[in-house]
Write an enzyme that holds these catalytic residues in place. Structure first.
Site, PDB file in Angstrom:
ATOM      1  N   LEU A  15       0.957  -1.182  -0.087  1.00  0.00           N
ATOM      2  CA  LEU A  15       0.052   0.127  -0.062  1.00  0.00           C
ATOM      3  C   LEU A  15       1.004   1.266  -0.038  1.00  0.00           C
ATOM      4  CD1 LEU A  15      -2.950  -0.866   2.360  1.00  0.00           C
ATOM      5  CD2 LEU A  15      -3.033  -0.960  -0.010  1.00  0.00           C
ATOM      6  N   HIS A  16       1.525   1.452  -1.079  1.00  0.00           N
ATOM      7  CA  HIS A  16       2.316   2.805  -1.329  1.00  0.00           C
ATOM      8  C   HIS A  16       1.590   3.864  -1.776  1.00  0.00           C
ATOM      9  CE1 HIS A  16       2.184   2.309  -5.599  1.00  0.00           C
ATOM     10  NE2 HIS A  16       2.062   1.008  -5.506  1.00  0.00           N
ATOM     11  N   ALA A  17       2.000   5.037  -2.229  1.00  0.00           N
ATOM     12  CA  ALA A  17       1.268   6.203  -2.435  1.00  0.00           C
ATOM     13  C   ALA A  17       0.086   6.026  -3.332  1.00  0.00           C
ATOM     14  CB  ALA A  17       2.220   7.365  -2.632  1.00  0.00           C
TER      15      ALA A  17
END
Length: 91
Positions: A15-17
């Site tokens: 769950l990166h940007a």
């Protein structure tokens, strides 16, 4: 109505940007309260908050618990689970 579902982060970078933004946009389409937390934890964040989602640091393989409460809870869960299953359209 409250609906709870387990999901697994299966996209390569977790769950990166970009993935977090997609999740927040999807959750925000619904009136229901949408919460996300690590499976087995009592701590949940608002899935409509980019800061909340990013603070989880959920990596690839992380098991999460999705809790949705409200009038359109079932529809929200279906849309969010589909997003996880599509690996946030990244792969």
């Amino acid at each position: 109505m409250e609906v709870e579902r387990k999901v697994t982060v299966s996209n390569k970078y977790g769950l990166h940007a970009r993935a977090s933004t997609a999740l927040v946009k999807t959750a925000s389409q619904f009136d229901s309260e949408v919460l996300l937390g690590r499976d087995g934890s009592d701590e949940f964040v608002d899935a409509k908050s980019i800061l909340g989602i990013m603070s989880m640091g959920a990596e690839c393989g992380a098991d999460l618990c999705l809790k949705v409460d409200g009038i359109d809870a079932e529809e929200a869960v279906e849309a969010i689970v589909a997003l996880f299953e599509r690996k946030f359209d990244e792969e």
